[in-house]
Design an enzyme around this catalytic site. Structure first.
Site, PDB file in Angstrom:
ATOM      1  N   ASP A   1       0.863  -1.176   0.000  1.00 50.13           N
ATOM      2  CA  ASP A   1       0.000   0.000   0.000  1.00 50.13           C
ATOM      3  C   ASP A   1       0.912   1.242   0.000  1.00 50.13           C
ATOM      4  O   ASP A   1       2.138   1.152   0.089  1.00 50.13           O
ATOM      5  CB  ASP A   1      -0.985  -0.023   1.177  1.00 50.13           C
ATOM      6  CG  ASP A   1      -2.232   0.823   0.884  1.00 50.13           C
ATOM      7  OD1 ASP A   1      -2.163   1.698  -0.001  1.00 50.13           O
ATOM      8  OD2 ASP A   1      -3.271   0.622   1.535  1.00 50.13           O
TER       9      ASP A   1
HETATM   10  C1  NOJ Z   1      -4.139   3.844   0.158  1.00 50.59           C
HETATM   11  C2  NOJ Z   1      -5.330   2.960   0.247  1.00 50.59           C
HETATM   12  O1  NOJ Z   1      -5.292   2.213   1.457  1.00 50.59           O
HETATM   13  C3  NOJ Z   1      -5.485   1.989  -0.904  1.00 50.59           C
HETATM   14  O2  NOJ Z   1      -6.749   1.389  -0.822  1.00 50.59           O
HETATM   15  C4  NOJ Z   1      -5.298   2.686  -2.213  1.00 50.59           C
HETATM   16  O3  NOJ Z   1      -5.441   1.760  -3.271  1.00 50.59           O
HETATM   17  C5  NOJ Z   1      -3.936   3.351  -2.254  1.00 50.59           C
HETATM   18  N1  NOJ Z   1      -3.836   4.314  -1.174  1.00 50.59           N
HETATM   19  C6  NOJ Z   1      -3.671   4.053  -3.573  1.00 50.59           C
HETATM   20  O4  NOJ Z   1      -4.453   5.174  -3.692  1.00 50.59           O
END
Ligand code: NOJ
Length: 724
Positions: free
Chosen positions: A274
């Site tokens: 993430d």
């Molecule tokens: C953080 C989020 O937890 C995730 O769901 C997302 O895909 C990413 N950022 C990218 O934006």
């Protein structure tokens, strides 16, 4: 059964090997790096380290992936540059959070799951991917398949609720719909990215990003099943979560990423971290610096580093020092290249820039948005059959801060949505009712402020009208990432507005717009009719009007328990009996509140009534390798045609490990004409009966099993059979 989409065919394997044999170490780690272009776009000259690394990789033609580009022209240009600058002509993969629709915004996932209709989910996911692909995107960071039991957690809006079995079915359908691998030449193929692996929905106190502490049993029985199904359905990538599992953050967790995902499940796709999760290993306190974070992430099984730059900066050094074996890098980059080959990005990474005009907001997608929104709506209360309303009312008042609102129905995570595409509730109603109906509108108050100045005008229109519709709820930024709440009632002065309107004694229908379960006990006590309309996307107003005026008979059922108070959380149907179930003084209870929910899992009303009769179990005694069929007759005893979600729950009455009182193991959505009866038959298989026993293996243990078939998790016909 969905065919598994094998990532490594022999042809792909060969091409990957030939590329890797020609790549330098720097080129390899460049491929393992992904950056947020939106971050750069906001601050292009910041010169911060992340921007510098991203620019360097772009200039050198070594960048693996970008996300958050703005539109097809930019995607085409950057992709063209990437390929031209890459020594080996390697394309980037362009990602985006496409959570519940792209420009055609569908209902939030929690709402869509209330449809209990996997085919609908498959179609919305597919439409979203096609729109995204026409804008240059070939990797959607979806579906979100986290199970959660905590409505304080803002990201519950992005989930499909609390149940592992429903989660499995929906995950499979979503992956199948989102992965579009046979796109016409002028568009792109699309990979899905189920997330967040794993346990993110179990953040303590419902506070996003907070510590997670779950047993291996809860992990394997509740959290992992949807991910397993997503992998079996052929998901080409998975995103690791931010949280820790058993003390180790997911992108550094070898047990999760390698032992379970690769070795036990045979996952061949790409594992992406993430956002800056590698950097956060230092904040979590499992790495003393970025170099150590880099080492533990690659060794755990993280293939691609989202927006920290750490892989690019430190992996070559770690390899040179002999701390990381280059074979780990080859395996990771091999999976990334295989994904790009599978998506045919080497053959065609350009998109016809005119394509999006015919795909985005196409008639088909807009009508799908209305269908999905209608099926997502849950009728929570309808005393005296107040609903549906006649279209011939003499006068109708519409009040409340969500009545003309075109922004909040988009819901959280709708970055590509445009409020101008949204049909407000008031406009949906206008289009529905007779031109002779006098339509009165006043806002009354806004969502969050304490200002009551608008009350007088709003109450005046209520007093003037035959019927009032009140649109209240949460704004879209009260749920979603980072947006947890500690109170789950209506914010601001909305409760006061609703109570004052009801006090006037005229028929009032309350429509709720929210991204999570609320604790509106007072509303349930006072209102005659309550419609749960979530954040329904672009066709919100039309879909709600379809329900309010009887053009669609609501059929949605809750997939997350509505608690009565925040103090009851976590409250979920899949609970255990304990040694002292709620009862007398020394029992598992509260002295100041009931233990029951406000509305249970699986609950939702219809304009008609369904009666359940004749539960028949095909055999009262089976062997552990046998299946048993369970059938029930359902009769529509009301005067409307309607759809019913028939639910089957199982209880293992005595096992080597305590079991939940109920586990959903089957459901069937059926349509019944008024007066019609249908028999629904479920087959309960050994895998439905199997549990992870005390010796940690999956077994069907002999003993008695209870079966319940009904219209929600608390109400049904009960039978029993024995496994010998
Ligand atoms: C953080 C989020 O937890 C995730 O769901 C997302 O895909 C990413 N950022 C990218 O934006």
């Amino acid at each position: 059964m969905i065919a598994k989409k094998n990532l490594f065919s022999s042809e792909i394997k060969e091409k990957v090997q030939s590329l890797i044999s020609e790549m330098t170490l720097e080129e390899k780690v460049g491929q393992m790096s992904q950056f947020d272009w939106g971050f750069h776009a906001i601050n292009p000259d910041a010169g911060g380290e992340i921007n510098l690394i991203m620019k360097e990789l772009l200039d050198k033609g070594m960048l693996g992936s970008l996300f958050n580009l703005s539109g097809v022209e930019q995607a085409n240009t950057l992709q063209q540059q990437a390929i031209e600058r890459s020594r080996l002509g390697i394309p980037m993969i362009v990602g985006r959070d496409v959570i519940h629709g792209y420009r055609s915004v569908f209902p939030i996932p929690l709402a869509q799951s209330a449809s209990w209709n996997p085919d609908l989910i498959r179609r919305t996911a597919s439409a979203a991917s096609k729109e995204a692909a026409s804008d240059g995107i070939s990797w959607v960071f979806a579906p979100m398949i986290d199970i959660t039991r905590d409505p304080r957690w803002g990201r519950i809006a992005e989930t499909m609720g609390e149940d592992p079995h429903l989660g499995e079915i929906m995950a499979e359908a979503w992956v199948d719909g989102a992965e579009v691998l046979d796109s016409a030449n002028e568009s792109l193929s699309v990979a899905s990215c189920p997330k967040h692996f794993a346990g993110y929905g179990f953040a303590e106190s419902g506070r996003d990003y907070n510590t997670v502490d779950v047993s291996d049993r809860v992990l394997r029985e509740v959290i992992l099943p949807p991910f397993r199904k997503a992998v079996d359905a052929g998901a080409l990538s998975i995103m690791a979560s931010f949280n820790e599992v058993n003390g180790v953050p997911a992108c550094a967790n070898h047990y999760l990423l390698t032992t379970i995902l690769r070795e036990e499940w045979g996952f061949e796709g790409v594992l992406v971290s993430d956002y800056n999760a590698l950097g956060e290993l230092i904040t979590h306190g499992v790495a003393k610096d970025a170099e150590e974070a880099c080492e533990i992430a690659i060794k755990a099984g993280t293939d691609m580093d989202m927006h920290s730059g750490i892989y690019y900066k430190y992996l070559p050094k770690l390899v040179q020092e002999g701390r990381v074996d280059e074979s780990l890098i080859d395996a990771a980059v091999g999976r990334i290249l295989a994904l790009k080959i599978k998506l045919k990005l080497f053959d065609n990474a350009q998109v016809n820039p005119d394509l999006n005009q015919s795909v985005i907001l196409s008639e088909e997608h807009v009508s799908l948005a209305r269908e999905a929104a209608r099926e997502s709506i849950v009728l929570l209360k309808n005393d005296n059959d107040t609903l549906p309303l006649t279209k011939q009312l003499k006068s109708l008042a519409v009040i409340g801060p969500l009545a003309t609102n075109i922004n909040d129905p988009l819901g959280c995570w709708a970055a590509d949505g445009n409020p101008d595409d949204v049909v407000s509730l008031l406009d949906g109603i206008k289009a529905k009712i007779s031109p002779d109906t006098e339509l009165l509108y006043a806002e009354g108050c806004d969502i969050e402020s304490e200002d009551e100045n608008g009350f007088e005008q709003a109450l005046a229109v209520v007093a003037q009208a035959d019927v009032t519709i009140i649109a209240v709820g949460e704004s879209k930024i009260m749920s979603g990432e980072g947006n947890s709440r500690s109170e789950l009632d209506l914010p601001g002065k909305q409760r006061e507005l609703v109570e004052a309107a009801i006090k006037l004694g005229k028929p009032v229908v309350v429509v709720l717009f929210n991204g999570r379960p609320l604790t509106t006990v007072w509303l349930d006590e006072k209102a005659t009719s309550i419609v749960e309309a979530w954040h329904l996307g672009i066709q919100s107003g039309n879909a709600i009007a379809d329900v309010l005026f009887g053009d669609y008979n609501p059929s949605g059922k809750l997939t997350a328990t509505f608690p009565r108070s925040v103090g009851q959380i976590p409250l979920y149907y899949y609970r255990k009996n304990t040694g002292r179930p709620p009862g007398g003084v020394y029992s598992s209870r509260y002295v100041d509140a009931p233990v029951q929910p406000l509305y249970p899992f699986g609950y939702g009303l219809s304009y008609t009534k369904f009666e359940y009769n004749n539960l028949v179990i095909s055999s009262t005694s089976i062997s552990s390798s046998d299946s048993v069929s369970v059938s029930v007759d359902i009769t529509n005893t009301g005067s409307y045609n309607g759809d019913e979600v028939v639910q089957l729950y199982i209880r293992d009455l005595a096992a080597s490990v305590t079991q939940p009182l109920k586990k959903l193991k089957g459901f069937s959505k059926i349509s019944l004409l008024a007066g019609e009866t249908k028999t629904v038959t479920f087959t309960v298989t050994p895998s439905d009966l199997a549990i992870i026993g005390v010796n940690n293996s999956l077994t069907v243990e002999p003993g008695s099993f209870q079966v319940m078939v009904g219209s929600n998790s608390e109400d049904g016909l009960i039978g029993e059979f024995v496994v010998r």
